[in-house]
Design an enzyme around this catalytic site. Structure first.
Site, short mmCIF file in Angstrom:
data_model
loop_
_atom_site.label_atom_id
_atom_site.label_comp_id
_atom_site.label_asym_id
_atom_site.label_seq_id
_atom_site.Cartn_x
_atom_site.Cartn_y
_atom_site.Cartn_z
N LYS A 47 0.80 -1.22 0.00
CA LYS A 47 0.00 0.00 0.00
C LYS A 47 0.84 1.28 0.00
O LYS A 47 0.34 2.34 -0.39
CB LYS A 47 -0.94 0.01 1.22
CG LYS A 47 -1.99 -1.07 1.22
CD LYS A 47 -3.13 -0.76 0.28
CE LYS A 47 -4.29 -1.71 0.48
NZ LYS A 47 -5.45 -1.37 -0.36
N SER A 68 -8.97 -0.43 6.32
CA SER A 68 -8.87 -1.42 7.39
C SER A 68 -7.55 -1.30 8.11
O SER A 68 -7.38 -1.85 9.19
CB SER A 68 -9.00 -2.84 6.81
OG SER A 68 -10.24 -3.05 6.22
N ASP A 200 -17.30 -11.30 -3.47
CA ASP A 200 -18.00 -10.43 -4.42
C ASP A 200 -17.27 -10.30 -5.75
O ASP A 200 -17.89 -10.21 -6.81
CB ASP A 200 -18.20 -9.03 -3.82
CG ASP A 200 -16.89 -8.37 -3.46
OD1 ASP A 200 -16.46 -7.44 -4.17
OD2 ASP A 200 -16.27 -8.78 -2.46
N SER A 295 0.92 -9.70 -0.01
CA SER A 295 0.63 -8.28 -0.06
C SER A 295 1.08 -7.49 1.17
O SER A 295 1.28 -6.28 1.09
CB SER A 295 -0.88 -8.05 -0.27
OG SER A 295 -1.62 -8.77 0.70
#
Length: 309
Positions: A47, A68, A200, A295
């Site tokens: 990130k 989060s 999803d 990640s």
């Protein structure tokens, strides 16, 4: 006066990803597997690539986001380097290590009960009080995708047959695709790895349109507790991702333990998703040169201890 980091471009700021070839892991799985770990990146996850590029690119002196944890702390650190203010809306269920890290970098943390107010709703409320702030999505933002594309640049030269990528909102996987494509690595197949409890993206790929989760998923992969893919991310994913493998929480936990025991690597549950996909569907990867993306590595000690058993 802002820090001199303001003039340093992203490529000269992030740490190159760490490639790990573990003979123990390869022998255990019977697969030609290479780990690309972002656990050693600034703030402990990929990130930072996105957060720094966004903070560097927007003219606003104040940035507002929901996270989060990993994007929140990456953006908080980037804003600290660039002399900007940062406010992060975070669920009360966020990993404590991530909440503390965001605050440690000088950002304001706004904790919410997601059963009472959604992240987007709370961001909208705060945006009314902060009209000069840039409202940043942790994934559905062109600067985020551009930042994450630098990982795709690094992967391209290795000519992997398959790259397996954790997927929540889609910021990482869409960025990797962007980097691979601009470097001519179009023969590399990109596969997503998503928690079964928050599937999803997998349902969206099958339906051909964005499908939303009704509530925030209760998976152990806290970085993938998203309601839906971002619109910008979906535009890239729908034409460039072959498949999204749905990984049960049990396989995510097994993958985390496998990294610890066979690769001497600590990662967070979301970071274990890619290996979890291989554990769930090993036959799909036989005879292929596979890269699994880890990640991030930001996980609470108690949570990590509990999963390791």
């Amino acid at each position: 006066m802002r820090d001199s980091y303001q003039m340093i471009p992203l490529r000269d700021t992030f740490r190159p990803t760490t490639f790990i070839e573990s003979s123990k892991l390869r022998d255990h799985l019977g697969l030609d597997i290479t780990i690309a770990s972002e656990t050693f990146q600034h703030t402990g996850s990929f990130k930072f690539r996105a957060g720094y590029n966004l903070a560097l690119s927007v003219p606003n002196d104040s940035i507002l986001t929901a996270s989060s944890g990993n994007f929140g702390q990456a953006l908080a650190y980037a804003c600290k380097l660039l002399g900007k203010k940062c406010t992060v809306v975070m669920p009360e269920t966020s990993a404590r290590v991530k909440v503390d890290a965001v605050r440690g970098f000088g950002a304001t943390v706004d904790l919410i009960d997601v059963k009472k107010v959604g992240r987007g709703e709370r961001v909208a409320q705060l945006a009314e009080k902060m009209p000069d702030a840039y409202v940043a999505s942790a994934y559905d933002d062109k600067f985020v995708i551009e930042g994450n594309s630098t990982l795709g640049d690094e992967l391209a030269s290795h000519r992997f047959d398959v790259v397996v990528v954790p997927i929540g909102g889609g910021g990482l996987i869409s960025g990797i695709i962007t980097g691979l494509c601009r470097n001519g690595a179009t023969s590399t197949t990109v596969v997503g790895a998503e928690p079964l409890l928050g599937n999803d993206a997998a349902r969206s790929l099958k339906a051909g349109e964005i499908v939303r989760n009704e509530v925030e998923p209760k998976t152990i992969a806290d970085g993938a507790r998203t309601i839906s893919l971002g619109n910008l991310n979906w535009a890239i994913i729908k034409d460039n991702v072959r498949e999204i493998i749905e990984v049960p929480d049990e396989k995510i936990a097994e993958a985390l333990r496998t990294y610890f025991s066979l690769a001497n690597l600590k990662c967070e549950p979301t970071g274990a998703l890619s290996l979890g996909a291989l554990l769930e569907r090993p036959k799909d990867f036989v005879g292929k040169k596979v890269c699994v993306i880890v990640s991030g590595g930001n996980v609470d000690v108690d949570v990590y201890k509990a999963i390791l058993g």
